[in-house]
Write a protein that holds these residues in place. Structure first.
Motif, PDB file in Angstrom:
ATOM      1  N   ALA A 189       0.734  -1.228  -0.174  1.00  0.00           N
ATOM      2  CA  ALA A 189      -0.014  -0.358  -0.182  1.00  0.00           C
ATOM      3  C   ALA A 189       1.349   1.540   0.029  1.00  0.00           C
ATOM      4  O   ALA A 189       1.371   1.462   1.199  1.00  0.00           O
ATOM      5  N   THR A 190       0.616   1.733  -0.796  1.00  0.00           N
ATOM      6  CA  THR A 190       1.357   2.765  -1.133  1.00  0.00           C
ATOM      7  C   THR A 190       0.707   4.159  -0.964  1.00  0.00           C
ATOM      8  O   THR A 190       0.051   4.149  -1.387  1.00  0.00           O
ATOM      9  N   MET A 191       1.764   5.235  -0.485  1.00  0.00           N
ATOM     10  CA  MET A 191       0.934   7.296  -0.590  1.00  0.00           C
ATOM     11  C   MET A 191       2.402   7.680   0.100  1.00  0.00           C
ATOM     12  O   MET A 191       2.980   7.631  -0.297  1.00  0.00           O
ATOM     13  N   ARG A 192       1.953   8.989  -0.666  1.00  0.00           N
ATOM     14  CA  ARG A 192       2.924   9.814   0.252  1.00  0.00           C
ATOM     15  C   ARG A 192       2.994  10.327   1.766  1.00  0.00           C
ATOM     16  O   ARG A 192       2.133   9.531   2.296  1.00  0.00           O
ATOM     17  N   ASN A 193       4.173  10.808   1.919  1.00  0.00           N
ATOM     18  CA  ASN A 193       3.829  11.491   3.909  1.00  0.00           C
ATOM     19  C   ASN A 193       4.509  10.260   4.649  1.00  0.00           C
ATOM     20  O   ASN A 193       3.204  10.070   5.270  1.00  0.00           O
ATOM     21  N   THR A 194       4.221   9.417   4.236  1.00  0.00           N
ATOM     22  CA  THR A 194       4.351   8.141   4.831  1.00  0.00           C
ATOM     23  C   THR A 194       4.459   8.410   6.260  1.00  0.00           C
ATOM     24  O   THR A 194       4.737   7.502   7.614  1.00  0.00           O
ATOM     25  N   LYS A 195       5.888   8.839   6.725  1.00  0.00           N
ATOM     26  CA  LYS A 195       6.635   9.603   8.067  1.00  0.00           C
ATOM     27  C   LYS A 195       5.481  11.169   8.157  1.00  0.00           C
ATOM     28  O   LYS A 195       6.244  11.535   9.722  1.00  0.00           O
ATOM     29  N   GLY A 196       4.625  11.575   7.996  1.00  0.00           N
ATOM     30  CA  GLY A 196       4.402  12.953   8.153  1.00  0.00           C
ATOM     31  C   GLY A 196       2.824  12.704   8.531  1.00  0.00           C
ATOM     32  O   GLY A 196       2.392  12.210   9.085  1.00  0.00           O
ATOM     33  N   LYS A 197       1.898  13.477   7.118  1.00  0.00           N
ATOM     34  CA  LYS A 197       0.446  13.452   7.225  1.00  0.00           C
ATOM     35  C   LYS A 197       0.061  12.057   7.140  1.00  0.00           C
ATOM     36  O   LYS A 197      -1.480  12.206   7.617  1.00  0.00           O
ATOM     37  N   ASN A 198       0.431  11.597   6.321  1.00  0.00           N
ATOM     38  CA  ASN A 198       0.177  10.263   6.768  1.00  0.00           C
ATOM     39  C   ASN A 198       0.166   8.745   6.970  1.00  0.00           C
ATOM     40  O   ASN A 198       0.195   7.880   7.030  1.00  0.00           O
ATOM     41  N   LEU A 199       1.429   8.789   8.100  1.00  0.00           N
ATOM     42  CA  LEU A 199       2.089   8.467   9.750  1.00  0.00           C
ATOM     43  C   LEU A 199       0.907   7.615  10.090  1.00  0.00           C
ATOM     44  O   LEU A 199       1.091   6.320  10.067  1.00  0.00           O
ATOM     45  N   LYS A 200      -0.114   8.544  10.211  1.00  0.00           N
ATOM     46  CA  LYS A 200      -1.209   7.768  11.287  1.00  0.00           C
ATOM     47  C   LYS A 200      -1.776   6.528  10.900  1.00  0.00           C
ATOM     48  O   LYS A 200      -2.272   5.180  11.202  1.00  0.00           O
ATOM     49  N   ILE A 201      -2.560   6.988   9.469  1.00  0.00           N
ATOM     50  CA  ILE A 201      -2.618   5.870   8.296  1.00  0.00           C
ATOM     51  C   ILE A 201      -2.106   4.534   8.406  1.00  0.00           C
ATOM     52  O   ILE A 201      -2.248   3.953   8.240  1.00  0.00           O
ATOM     53  N   ALA A 202      -0.660   5.021   7.846  1.00  0.00           N
ATOM     54  CA  ALA A 202       0.178   4.239   7.398  1.00  0.00           C
ATOM     55  C   ALA A 202       0.244   2.725   8.626  1.00  0.00           C
ATOM     56  O   ALA A 202       0.169   1.507   8.802  1.00  0.00           O
ATOM     57  N   GLN A 203       0.041   3.892  10.168  1.00  0.00           N
ATOM     58  CA  GLN A 203       0.650   3.085  11.269  1.00  0.00           C
ATOM     59  C   GLN A 203      -0.778   1.522  11.586  1.00  0.00           C
ATOM     60  O   GLN A 203      -0.338   0.791  11.895  1.00  0.00           O
ATOM     61  N   LYS A 204      -1.951   2.541  11.163  1.00  0.00           N
ATOM     62  CA  LYS A 204      -3.565   1.920  11.021  1.00  0.00           C
ATOM     63  C   LYS A 204      -2.747   0.554  10.084  1.00  0.00           C
ATOM     64  O   LYS A 204      -3.219  -0.698  10.864  1.00  0.00           O
ATOM     65  N   PHE A 205      -2.506   1.084   9.135  1.00  0.00           N
ATOM     66  CA  PHE A 205      -2.079  -0.468   7.975  1.00  0.00           C
ATOM     67  C   PHE A 205      -1.246  -1.859   8.662  1.00  0.00           C
ATOM     68  O   PHE A 205      -1.640  -1.775   8.729  1.00  0.00           O
ATOM     69  N   LYS A 206      -0.573  -1.280   8.900  1.00  0.00           N
ATOM     70  CA  LYS A 206       0.533  -2.251   9.999  1.00  0.00           C
ATOM     71  C   LYS A 206      -0.380  -3.087  10.584  1.00  0.00           C
ATOM     72  O   LYS A 206      -0.006  -4.221  10.637  1.00  0.00           O
ATOM     73  N   GLN A 207      -0.590  -2.853  11.009  1.00  0.00           N
ATOM     74  CA  GLN A 207      -2.059  -3.133  12.771  1.00  0.00           C
ATOM     75  C   GLN A 207      -2.907  -3.665  12.382  1.00  0.00           C
ATOM     76  O   GLN A 207      -3.802  -4.820  13.037  1.00  0.00           O
ATOM     77  N   LEU A 208      -3.024  -3.423  11.075  1.00  0.00           N
ATOM     78  CA  LEU A 208      -5.272  -4.131  10.854  1.00  0.00           C
ATOM     79  C   LEU A 208      -4.672  -5.950  10.268  1.00  0.00           C
ATOM     80  O   LEU A 208      -5.087  -6.628  10.449  1.00  0.00           O
ATOM     81  N   ASN A 209      -3.106  -5.620   9.260  1.00  0.00           N
ATOM     82  CA  ASN A 209      -2.991  -6.899   8.667  1.00  0.00           C
ATOM     83  C   ASN A 209      -1.701  -7.265   7.980  1.00  0.00           C
ATOM     84  O   ASN A 209      -0.961  -6.592   7.716  1.00  0.00           O
ATOM     85  N   LYS A 210      -1.120  -8.950   8.572  1.00  0.00           N
ATOM     86  CA  LYS A 210      -0.176  -8.796   8.609  1.00  0.00           C
ATOM     87  C   LYS A 210       0.415  -8.575   7.017  1.00  0.00           C
ATOM     88  O   LYS A 210       1.699  -9.067   5.848  1.00  0.00           O
ATOM     89  N   ASN A 211      -0.713  -8.768   5.859  1.00  0.00           N
ATOM     90  CA  ASN A 211      -0.218  -8.687   4.173  1.00  0.00           C
ATOM     91  C   ASN A 211      -0.279  -7.666   3.667  1.00  0.00           C
ATOM     92  O   ASN A 211       0.225  -7.637   2.759  1.00  0.00           O
ATOM     93  N   ILE A 212      -0.190  -6.804   4.346  1.00  0.00           N
ATOM     94  CA  ILE A 212       0.252  -5.203   4.158  1.00  0.00           C
ATOM     95  C   ILE A 212       1.362  -5.527   4.501  1.00  0.00           C
ATOM     96  O   ILE A 212       1.586  -4.935   5.452  1.00  0.00           O
ATOM     97  N   PHE A 213       1.769  -4.188   3.733  1.00  0.00           N
ATOM     98  CA  PHE A 213       3.420  -4.065   3.414  1.00  0.00           C
ATOM     99  C   PHE A 213       3.144  -2.364   3.296  1.00  0.00           C
ATOM    100  O   PHE A 213       2.987  -1.845   2.260  1.00  0.00           O
ATOM    101  N   ILE A 214       3.836  -1.007   3.945  1.00  0.00           N
ATOM    102  CA  ILE A 214       3.103   0.105   3.845  1.00  0.00           C
ATOM    103  C   ILE A 214       4.679   0.442   2.375  1.00  0.00           C
ATOM    104  O   ILE A 214       5.783   0.270   2.767  1.00  0.00           O
ATOM    105  N   ASP A 215       4.553   1.364   1.699  1.00  0.00           N
ATOM    106  CA  ASP A 215       6.121   2.000   1.198  1.00  0.00           C
ATOM    107  C   ASP A 215       5.437   3.413   0.468  1.00  0.00           C
ATOM    108  O   ASP A 215       4.282   3.993   0.539  1.00  0.00           O
ATOM    109  N   GLU A 216       6.426   4.105   0.588  1.00  0.00           N
ATOM    110  CA  GLU A 216       6.485   5.411   0.481  1.00  0.00           C
ATOM    111  C   GLU A 216       6.423   5.383  -1.380  1.00  0.00           C
ATOM    112  O   GLU A 216       7.434   4.728  -2.300  1.00  0.00           O
ATOM    113  N   ILE A 217       5.342   6.578  -1.983  1.00  0.00           N
ATOM    114  CA  ILE A 217       5.590   7.160  -3.172  1.00  0.00           C
ATOM    115  C   ILE A 217       4.432   7.893  -3.509  1.00  0.00           C
ATOM    116  O   ILE A 217       3.348   8.273  -3.225  1.00  0.00           O
TER     117      ILE A 217
END
Length: 293
Positions: A35-63
């Motif tokens: 699951a890619t998105m911008r600003n994974t360490k800024g604006k979208n940090l909380k969204i990225a963290q929720k993804f990680k907690q949600l499912n072991k099959n989801i991997f977050i990356d910045e694009i």
């Protein structure tokens, strides 16, 4: 018997809307989802963290699809991790809403840079990997606005018309490599697209449009009422359609799939496809229609 590894699906624009829902849906179905998105360490940090907690099959990356270097780094990281990419979901997109004359050229460039060139960059970077893997699937999330015109979407419409042309051209050109390119055309859905839409920045020229300025608000009101409690405006329809396309074998996927209220676009697609097929056969390229080659 060796167990097959799960398919790897990379999705752009996963921070909200369709992308967010698609990532959750596919991960629950057993796919490895990047699951890619911008600003994974800024604006979208909380969204990225929720993804990680949600499912072991989801991997977050910045694009950031407007940056070729950002795309290359993320694709390289995905290949290093999984050794392949089976499916790309080109979902990242932005919308301008308002009278066309009022948008600055810089706003038009931003619209096309994200919605069209962003997709072009993804294709360019991923195709070599799919060729090596002897197959793959690109799913480009367009819109019914890539087929029919809506007033006040005068900069959004061209970006979607353009990306549809690109995705369809790739369908024929990549067929010999068993790489499929298909298009999803959602109708109106309650995403953040309109809420986050940019407005015209050149206000002075809009003074001539006083008689029609109310129309924009009327259109928004119409769509809001249309979507309210309407089962055809359930965003899950889009993620369901994408899951079905992924599970459909190569050579059997339709070029275009409409979702929700399509304002007749499905009929338009059927009509145009007949002539598109005729053109390819006429210029002796009918073999590119056979995705089983």
């Amino acid at each position: 018997m060796t167990k097959k590894s799960p398919k790897v699906v990379l999705i752009t624009g996963s921070s909200s809307g369709f992308g967010n829902l698609i990532a959750k849906h596919l991960s629950e179905d057993g796919f490895h989802v990047v699951a890619t998105m911008r600003n994974t360490k800024g604006k979208n940090l909380k969204i990225a963290q929720k993804f990680k907690q949600l499912n072991k099959n989801i991997f977050i990356d910045e694009i950031d699809v407007s940056c070729s270097n950002s795309i290359k780094k993320a694709i390289d990281r995905t290949i290093n991790r999984f050794k392949k990419i089976d499916v790309i979901v080109n979902n990242a997109g932005i919308m301008n809403f308002g009278l066309a004359e009022g948008f600055k050229i810089s706003q038009l460039e931003k619209q096309m840079n994200t919605n069209y060139l962003g997709v072009a960059r993804i294709f360019k970077e991923v195709i070599p990997h799919m060729k090596k893997n002897n197959g793959g699937l690109f799913i480009t999330v367009s819109s019914i606005a890539g087929r029919v015109i809506f007033p006040y979407l005068g900069t959004y419409n061209p970006s979607k018309f353009a990306v549809e042309a690109l995705a369809e051209a790739y369908r024929y050109e990549l067929a010999p490599f068993r790489i499929d390119s298909v298009i999803i055309e959602p109708g109106p859905f309650p995403t953040y697209l309109i809420k986050n839409a940019e407005s015209p920045q050149e206000k002075k020229c809009l003074e001539d449009y006083k008689k029609v300025t109310k129309s924009a608000k009327q259109i928004l009101k119409y769509f809001k009422e249309l979507m309210q409690h309407n089962p055809k405006c359930n965003s899950k329809l889009v993620s369901d359609a994408i899951l079905k396309l992924i599970k459909t074998p190569f050579g059997r996927r339709p070029v275009r799939t409409t979702c929700g209220i399509d304002f007749g676009v499905k009929e338009i697609n059927t009509f145009i496809e007949k002539y598109q097929t005729k053109i390819l056969k006429q210029i002796k390229l009918g073999n590119l229609l056979d995705n089983n080659n």
